[in-house]
Design an enzyme around this catalytic site. Structure first.
Site, PDB file in Angstrom:
ATOM      1  CD  GLU A  49      -1.711  -2.422   1.538  1.00 12.06           C
ATOM      2  OE1 GLU A  49      -0.422  -2.673   1.972  1.00 12.06           O
ATOM      3  OE2 GLU A  49      -2.743  -3.057   1.635  1.00 12.06           O
ATOM      4  CG  PHE A 111     -10.064  -9.770  11.224  1.00 10.38           C
ATOM      5  CD1 PHE A 111      -8.771 -10.224  11.983  1.00 10.38           C
ATOM      6  CD2 PHE A 111     -10.004  -9.835  10.084  1.00 10.38           C
ATOM      7  CE1 PHE A 111      -7.756 -10.571  10.866  1.00 10.38           C
ATOM      8  CE2 PHE A 111      -9.314 -10.202   9.067  1.00 10.38           C
ATOM      9  CZ  PHE A 111      -7.938 -10.600   9.590  1.00 10.38           C
ATOM     10  CD  GLN A 112      -7.463  -7.518   7.840  1.00 14.03           C
ATOM     11  OE1 GLN A 112      -8.204  -7.218   6.930  1.00 14.03           O
ATOM     12  NE2 GLN A 112      -6.250  -8.040   7.643  1.00 14.03           N
ATOM     13  CE  LYS A 161     -17.270  -6.910   2.949  1.00 12.43           C
ATOM     14  NZ  LYS A 161     -16.670  -7.998   3.083  1.00 12.43           N
ATOM     15  CG  MET A 479      22.542  12.671   3.749  1.00 11.54           C
ATOM     16  SD  MET A 479      23.803  13.707   3.030  1.00 11.54           S
ATOM     17  CE  MET A 479      22.815  14.317   1.305  1.00 11.54           C
TER      18      MET A 479
HETATM   19  C1  LIG Z   1      12.313   5.760   5.776  1.00 13.34           C
HETATM   20  C2  LIG Z   1      13.730   6.421   5.957  1.00 13.34           C
HETATM   21  N1  LIG Z   1      14.414   5.779   6.958  1.00 13.34           N
HETATM   22  C3  LIG Z   1      15.660   6.373   7.284  1.00 13.34           C
HETATM   23  C4  LIG Z   1      16.044   7.924   6.735  1.00 13.34           C
HETATM   24  C5  LIG Z   1      17.158   8.379   7.099  1.00 13.34           C
HETATM   25  N2  LIG Z   1      17.993   8.624   5.907  1.00 13.34           N
HETATM   26  C6  LIG Z   1      18.366   9.617   5.262  1.00 13.34           C
HETATM   27  S1  LIG Z   1      19.327   9.479   3.827  1.00 13.34           S
HETATM   28  C7  LIG Z   1      19.742   7.746   4.309  1.00 13.34           C
HETATM   29  C8  LIG Z   1      20.582   7.031   3.487  1.00 13.34           C
HETATM   30  C9  LIG Z   1      20.107   6.695   2.423  1.00 13.34           C
HETATM   31  O1  LIG Z   1      20.785   5.792   1.745  1.00 13.34           O
HETATM   32  P1  LIG Z   1      20.850   5.437   0.129  1.00 13.34           P
HETATM   33  O2  LIG Z   1      19.368   5.104  -0.239  1.00 13.34           O
HETATM   34  O3  LIG Z   1      21.815   4.266  -0.027  1.00 13.34           O
HETATM   35  O4  LIG Z   1      21.217   6.705  -0.591  1.00 13.34           O
HETATM   36  P2  LIG Z   1      22.685   7.664  -0.774  1.00 13.34           P
HETATM   37  O5  LIG Z   1      22.361   8.556   0.600  1.00 13.34           O
HETATM   38  O6  LIG Z   1      23.720   6.528  -0.524  1.00 13.34           O
HETATM   39  O7  LIG Z   1      22.294   8.242  -1.936  1.00 13.34           O
HETATM   40  C10 LIG Z   1      19.033   7.626   5.492  1.00 13.34           C
HETATM   41  C11 LIG Z   1      19.010   6.113   5.937  1.00 13.34           C
HETATM   42  C12 LIG Z   1      15.162   8.341   5.899  1.00 13.34           C
HETATM   43  N3  LIG Z   1      15.227   9.344   5.234  1.00 13.34           N
HETATM   44  N4  LIG Z   1      13.972   7.551   5.263  1.00 13.34           N
END
Ligand SMILES: Cc1ncc(C[n+]2csc(CCOP(=O)(O)OP(=O)(O)O)c2C)c(N)n1
Lengths: 569, 161
Positions: A49, A111-112, A161, A479
């Protein structure tokens, strides 16, 4: 004629001009799914979803039309939560329909059962729990009206529903009557005159454009303003494409990973004209040191944004396009020559000199460490002639996309700015591609984010949706690793993704095409090959320099001239 | 920081109270009191909210409340001539020795005794906040065992509308 609630839903969607919906079935929405057979609306079956709501969001951001999704009660509905929050933070018109347990079971932990209107209260613009089938047409009419007008945002409609089964006379209202909801469209005339005075008197004006400018379709009005009063322009991540990226006056994005020219201009401007932007902390850095010399004209359709983070000298509540047009009309009657105009010309020259002097740069296209990620994005730009729709994941990939793919048109970038949702880009690309069948759609991804909604490759394969995923694969949560490098003495806690799967094989297992590039030459070839594929999704895996950083970088809460890797004025 | 009384007209629909209370909680605005009830129009309720806030916070409260689809109108009546009332029920210990003193205080404040027990009196009082606080101060020494307050409700005086 009497129709069931499920039929009323479908007829109402049709009346609203909805052509596609994204969804996933379950017990509480079976009645709706039954009536989808033969309905005048195309339903796309996602694989989670969250994919449905992001696809609806990507569709909405790139077409300007509302995006619609459907989920069942309980876990189906809660799986929408991240996507609704994403759409809420970036003001995207999404309408979500969720199944709910029958009204007789509400509140019994059936349920749900999940209290989805309660759960989504703070992350929707409005939501409804429908308790009478007679209310359904009015509620749907209101839901679309609220989602798409004023400051757009997601609206959720929860459908027990028995409501989908009960019958009622179907009369679709042709207008909405909501005494308590009347967005202001036209700016206050006196404020507009005061804004015009300030612009006329300014010597260092700067136009600061946000996502609201795109929502309002303000591109032409923005260009008219800078034709009349030549001035530099900067944009937020959400605002990229609202003002033509290749226009000489455009300085690039501002803020944490903004261009030096845009950040220097922000520090020196004497008049900041904010259009549909909300002074987010990623833009302002240390708010005390942001725009030390400037007065502020703040144009926004949401009065609550004005004065929230920055005091506005001239607050103008209204639709960005209408307000800008009024400003331009009044400015056109003024004498815009003289010493102030001369000073503005010098200022513009100064900012353009910064743009020349401090371009966004990177090292060689490839090194023993791998391909330069910035080069990959630039090559995507070259080969698509800048005409693709780009979606992004979150992290370095997102920032490199914003810095190195130049957006010349609005609604060409779909990226989760406010919430920063990893896993957004792939399903958003699916929605964008469905809404824009003629255009190339590329999700610029990181290897971490790619796995967060990778299941949607199955959706793209099922319907032959030819999205391209460009993974800038650094085998890191890049990042976060960059922050660990800079702020935590390279202590790489839980950010290494060395044991991640082979993305080419993943693509192939789903029935998509998988391609890999490990050099600059392969990068060129892989992109060309991918762009030629029109009937299936393609996943491109680029082995990039693992420790490449996004620069320049203003440390959190820093002043905009404290740019790591930004040079000095 | 200043105390403000704001009157909020809202659609009388399920969940409206949650929307408003949730907004205050999530944006970190403090509510001193909140009273809600139907108006002459059964489809509309009036909420009277008392908050202590700086000017800029109050402006945000106003604007954020206005964004709620079910909010029809907001008036800050702090500086508008208006009638402010609160109702309090309070149970005070009363021995034969103290009973008549308490009754005297009740009379002075034009409060009402609504229930009598061998060793306690239940008193009802309405008034603005300062009257209620004043009354409380007077009877507290006798020992308060239970207390309930409605929170302030308010209407703007007619000639000033
Ligand atoms: C759902 C979610 N969980 C955690 C984060 C924290 N976060 C921000 S950037 C990042 C790293 C992203 O890694 P990747 O997708 O490999 O991209 P890159 O920065 O290497 O380009 C994380 C864990 C987030 N933004 N969103």
């Amino acid at each position: 004629m009497k129709l069931s609630g499920a039929e009323i839903l479908i007829q109402s969607l049709f009346r609203e001009g909805v052509e596609v919906v994204f969804g996933y079935p379950g017990g509480a929405v079976m009645e709706i799914y039954d009536k989808l057979i033969g309905a005048p609306i195309t339903h796309y079956l996602v694989r989670h979803e969250q994919g449905a709501v992001h696809a609806a969001d990507g569709y909405a951001r790139t077409t300007g039309k509302p995006g619609v999704c459907i989920a069942t009660s309980g876990p189906g509905a809660t799986n929408l939560v991240t996507g609704l929050a994403t759409a809420y933070m970036d003001s995207v018109p999404v309408v979500a329909f969720t199944g709910q347990v029958a009204t007789s079971l509400l509140g019994t932990d059936a349920f749900q059962e999940a209290d989805i209107t309660g759960i989504t209260l703070p992350i929707t613009k409005h939501n409804y729990l429908v308790k009478k089938v007679e209310d359904l047409p009015r509620v749907i009419k209101e839901a679309f009206h609220i989602a798409t007008t004023g400051r757009p945002g997601p609206v959720l409609v929860d459908l027990p529903k028995d409501i989908t089964q009960a019958e009622a006379e179907f009369i679709y209202p042709d207008k909405v009557e909501l005494a308590s909801y009347k967005p202001t469209l036209y700016g206050h005339l006196r404020q507009i005159e005061r804004a015009v005075n300030l612009i006329q008197e300014s010597t260092k004006p700067l136009l600061y454009v946000g996502g609201g400018a795109i929502a309002s379709g303000a591109t032409a009005a923005l260009h008219k303003l800078t034709e009349l009063v030549p001035m530099p322009v900067t944009a937020t991540l959400m605002g990229l494409g609202a003002y033509q990226g290749t226009d000489p006056y455009f300085l690039g994005m501002l803020g944490m990973h903004g261009t030096p020219a845009a950040n220097y201009a922000t520090l020196e401007t004497d008049l900041l004209i904010a259009v549909g932007a909300r002074f987010d902390d990623r833009v302002t850095g240390n708010i005390e040191k942001f725009i030390p010399n400037a007065q502020v004209i703040h144009i926004d359709i949401d009065p609550a944004e004005i004065g929230k983070n920055v005091v506005a000298d001239i607050p103008i509540v209204g639709d960005a396009t209408l307000v800008l047009e009024a400003i331009v009309e009044s400015l056109a009657k003024r004498d815009l020559s003289g010493p102030k105009a001369e000073a503005r010309r010098k200022w513009l020259e100064q900012t353009l000199a910064w743009k020349e002097q401090f371009p966004l740069e990177y090292g060689p296209e490839e090194s023993p460490q791998g391909v330069a990620p910035q080069f990959v994005v630039e090559e995507l730009y070259r080969q698509t002639k800048g005409e693709a729709i780009i979606t992004t994941e979150v992290g370095q990939n997102q920032m490199w996309a914003a810095q190195f793919y130049c957006f010349d048109r609005p609604r060409s970038l779909a990226s989760s700015g406010g919430l920063g949702t990893m896993g957004y880009g792939l399903p958003a690309a699916i929605g964008a591609q469905i809404g824009n069948p003629g255009r190339t759609v590329i999700d610029i991804a990181g290897d971490g984010s790619f796995l967060m909604n990778v299941q949607e490759l199955a959706t793209a394969v099922q319907y032959g949706i030819p999205i391209k995923v460009a993974i800038l694969n650094n085998q890191f949560l890049g990042m976060v690793r960059q922050w660990q490098e800079i702020f935590y003495q390279r202590r790489y806690s839980h950010t290494c993704l060395r044991s991640n799967p082979d993305n080419v094989k993943i693509a192939e297992a789903f029935g998509a095409v998988g391609l890999r590039a490990t050099s600059a030459d392969e990068t060129r070839e892989v992109i060309a090959e991918a762009l030629a594929i029109k009937d299936r999704p393609v996943v491109m895996d680029f082995k990039i320099d693992r420790e490449a950083n996004v620069l320049p970088m203003v440390p959190p809460n820093g002043s905009l001239d404290q740019m790591i890797g930004g040079g000095t004025r | 920081m200043k105390r403000h009384v704001i009157s909020v007209l809202v659609n009388n629909k399920p969940g409206v109270l949650t929307r408003i209370a949730g907004l205050f909680a999530r944006r970190g605005f403090n509510i001193d009191s909140l009273a809600v009830g139907e108006t002459q129009d059964p489809e509309v309720s009036m909420m009277t909210i008392v908050v202590t806030a700086t000017d800029s916070t109050l402006e945000q409260i106003n604007k954020q409340l206005n964004k709620l689809i079910d909010v029809i109108k907001i008036i800050d009546i702090t500086d508008v001539p208006s009638v402010l009332r609160e109702l309090m029920l309070v149970k005070v210990s009363a021995s034969p020795a103290t009973r008549s003193e308490i009754i005297q205080i009740v009379d002075i404040f034009r409060a009402k005794i609504v229930d009598v027990a061998p060793n306690a009196l239940t008193i009802e009082i309405t008034g603005d906040e300062s009257k209620i606080e004043g009354f409380l101060k007077m009877i507290a020494p006798y020992g308060i065992s239970e207390l309930a307050r409605t929170g302030t409700i308010a209407l703007v005086r007619s000639n000033c509308k």
